[in-house]
Write an enzyme that holds these catalytic residues in place. Structure first.
Site, PDB file in Angstrom:
ATOM      1  CG  ASP A 128      -2.254   0.691   0.983  1.00 55.80           C
ATOM      2  OD1 ASP A 128      -2.222   1.916   0.860  1.00 55.80           O
ATOM      3  OD2 ASP A 128      -3.304   0.035   0.907  1.00 55.80           O
ATOM      4  CG  HIS A 156      -5.181   4.063   1.126  1.00 57.06           C
ATOM      5  ND1 HIS A 156      -4.829   2.753   0.882  1.00 57.06           N
ATOM      6  CD2 HIS A 156      -6.437   4.205   0.638  1.00 57.06           C
ATOM      7  CE1 HIS A 156      -5.826   2.133   0.270  1.00 57.06           C
ATOM      8  NE2 HIS A 156      -6.822   2.994   0.114  1.00 57.06           N
ATOM      9  CB  SER A 193      -9.319   0.884   0.193  1.00 55.43           C
ATOM     10  OG  SER A 193      -8.703   1.026  -1.040  1.00 55.43           O
TER      11      SER A 193
END
Length: 669
Positions: free
Chosen positions: A73, A142, A458
């Site tokens: 990621d 994220h 996600s």
């Protein structure tokens, strides 16, 4: 090796394949995008098991103790409380990874929780790198959010940015597991596919048990290198994409990975809207910031589409603006329209926004409003009532109250999220995708030193990654296909009230396999599925060769790949597909086939009863025959096949069929 100047992809690929016979395919590098804790309680994973109760999945799995999960990621923020390594044992001896130095990151940034970190900057421009941390440190947040959802330790007294929304204990689904971090995503550049492939290969050598990738390049763009991990016994979990509710948009549709759709859970954030005529209406927002909360009424302006011209002519300075233009809803996607409305109303000096939408919108975009003004989402019905009040009132005023948190039976859940990408699978029509749905709306997890609500597949992907890790902790000898099958075949079709799960969209409808695959994940059932559909990972090589045109009879092979689903995209007359199941339940067991044929199709299963005995084999094969009732050019219809032992185990797979009358498969009606 990189293409020489003037090389096209084909000539470069041919040259590489001649020089390196072990390379079977070369394609241009592409870029992928990142797909964006009440959820664990909602899934039934009770952290505080009472001694008198039967142990649940978390306790049986020892909270994921020493399972190593690789997160590919945007990196991680190691100082977050979620990654505190207090009371952790030493790093497992089988771990071979490294803690790669970089900007604001050194060997001490790793610990007994974050046991390794790598970052990949090749192919990223210097301009982009200057705006990022050239290390595994996470700029966007994220990757941190994903990692803490999977494996974050317990952190008490947290809420959305400390403002009180969603207050409680934050934790990951496998809170005692270890993390290997692989930063391939950069702010301003996306996620480089070459870096993703390098990270997968490094993670394999480092010794991860599960790989979690909340990213994708769009429908039809696949990361075939993920097969390397599955061949080594590593489960790979991907997000399904955020381009729903449009059909044929699902990402990451390869058969050997688990592809996750996003769903809602039993928590919402209602916001009271009070009109000057004492009418009270409810929307949704993240309006917690005391500095922008006003207890008095403000002038209401209906600015319709909230374009520049309308806002300028309406004089919205210091007022609350209603953006409601149903006639333009089909022209601009709700998410784009909301983003534009926020920007323009802020620039015009408004003190609040009420935005009408024709479908459920995630709350991520409302972050822009924080510290500036309240922004509230309402449906068209509520917006019409507000607009009617504005029309017939000489001095319309409105007040927006602070948002509250509602949890439990007053919230209808789960539902498949509007933004969650849908099937059918455009790249491989005989492979059903997504595989399963999991919570992905309003997920509270770590970003930097705070906790933030994010939505998207996600956020759903790490839920399945964590449950995959828990199952692997208990069943160390299970293959990735067995774990995936266990999750898919035990998933739920009904919500917490026993009603069929719905899919958000325009209009809302009953969810089908293109929305959520086998259904909504049920972790406690998945650990004891009774039967599983296993695949020797080497069989996937044959699938890969089919995609490259290296073998014949690919259609038959894809239909008979032993997946926990059956999809026939071109039924002209009849077809028989083979499946086999492996008994992982009681040694002595008998299962009866219970099936629901897709509309317009005759379905039979042979044998219809399968038995397992002491001393007998644990595998059995069966045939499913599907026959079209009519010769028509039709759309997809849905059914199911369930193997039931009459008591404990009910092993269900979806059956998806489209009838055709020509070799082409489009429904031209």
């Amino acid at each position: 090796m990189c293409p020489a100047p003037g090389d096209d992809a084909a000539s470069f690929g041919g040259r590489v394949e001649q020089e390196f016979p072990e390379v079977f395919s070369v394609k241009p590098n592409t870029y992928h995008e990142m797909h964006t804790t009440q959820s664990w309680d909602f899934l039934g994973l009770d952290y505080y098991q009472q001694p008198s109760q039967q142990q649940g999945l978390l306790q049986k799995a020892k909270y994921g103790e020493d399972v190593i999960i690789g997160v590919i990621d945007s990196g991680i923020w190691p100082e977050s409380q979620s990654f505190d390594d207090a009371r952790y044992s030493p790093v497992p001896a089988r771990w071979k990874g490294v803690c790669q130095d970089g900007l604001e990151w050194n060997a001490t940034s790793c610990n007994r929780k974050i046991i390794g970190a790598r970052w990949y900057s090749a192919g990223v421009s210097d301009e982009v790198l200057k705006r990022n941390y050239m290390s595994a440190r996470d700029l966007s947040g994220h990757g941190t959010h994903v990692a803490s959802t999977i494996a974050g330790g317990q952190v008490s007294n947290v809420s959305y940015k400390g403002g009180g929304l969603g207050a409680g204990v934050a934790r990951g689904g496998a809170p005692r597991s270890r993390l290997g971090v692989y930063k391939v995503c950069w702010e301003g550049a996306g996620c480089d596919e070459a870096a993703i492939l390098a990270a997968i290969d490094d993670a394999i050598d480092d010794g991860v048990d599960v790989l979690s990738l909340s990213l994708g390049g769009g429908a039809g763009v696949e990361i075939f290198g993920s097969l390397h991990a599955v061949l080594r016994g590593i489960s790979v979990v991907f997000s399904g994409g955020n381009d729903g509710p449009v059909p044929s948009t699902v990402n990451n549709a390869l058969p050997w990975v688990t592809t996750v759709a996003a769903s809602t859970m039993d928590r919402s954030f209602p916001t009271l809207i009070s009109l000057g005529n004492k009418e009270k209406l409810v929307g949704q927002s993240l309006h917690y910031n005391a500095s922008v909360i006003s207890n008095d009424f403000k002038v209401l302006v209906h600015a319709r589409s909230c374009d520049v011209q309308t806002l300028t002519s309406s004089n919205v300075t210091g007022k609350i603006v209603l953006c409601y233009a149903p006639g333009e809803a089909s022209v601009k996607p709700p998410r784009v329209a909301l983003s534009d409305a926020i920007k323009l109303t802020v620039e015009a000096g408004a003190k609040g926004l009420i935005f009408a939408q024709n479908a459920a919108n995630n709350l991520n975009d409302l972050n822009v409003c924080e510290g500036i003004m309240p922004c509230v989402l309402v449906d068209f019905e509520i917006a019409h009532r507000i607009a009617s009040y504005w029309t017939r009132t000489g001095n319309p005023v409105v007040k927006v109250s602070p948002t509250v948190t509602v949890i439990g039976n007053r919230v209808s859940a789960p539902r498949v999220a509007t933004s969650s990408s849908r099937g059918p699978n455009v790249a491989f029509p005989a492979i059903l995708k997504p595989d399963v749905a999991a919570p992905g709306v309003g997920i509270l997890a770590a970003i930097r030193d705070s906790y933030v609500l994010l939505s998207g597949t996600s956020m759903a992907c790490p839920h399945v990654s964590a449950v995959t890790a828990l199952i692997k902790s208990i069943h160390r000898d299970w293959s990735p296909a067995m774990i995936k099958s266990a999750i898919v075949t035990t998933s739920s079709l009904t919500d917490r009230f026993g009603m069929p799960i719905q899919a958000e969209g325009v209009p809302r409808k009953l969810a089908d396999p293109f929305d959520f695959g086998g259904g909504h994940m049920n972790p406690e059932r998945a650990v004891d599925p009774g039967l599983v559909y296993d695949v020797d990972a080497r069989e996937y090589n044959k699938f890969l060769n089919c995609t490259l045109g290296l073998v014949d009879d690919c259609e038959s092979y894809q239909l008979n790949l032993n997946l926990p689903s059956i999809t026939v995209p071109d039924l002209k007359d009849n077809v028989t597909v083979m499946r086999s199941v492996t008994n992982v339940g009681p040694v002595e067991a008998t299962y009866q086939a219970v099936f629901e044929a897709p509309a317009g199709v005759i379905m039979s299963v042979e044998p219809s009863v399968i038995s397992f005995t002491q001393g007998g084999g644990s595998n059995t094969t069966f045939r499913v025959t599907l026959t079209a009732k009519q010769s028509v050019q039709g759309g997809y219809t849905f059914g199911s096949l369930t193997w039931s032992d009459g008591s404990t185990h009910s092993v269900r797979i979806p059956v998806v069929v489209r009838t055709v009358i020509q070799d082409f498969v489009a429904d031209t009606s």
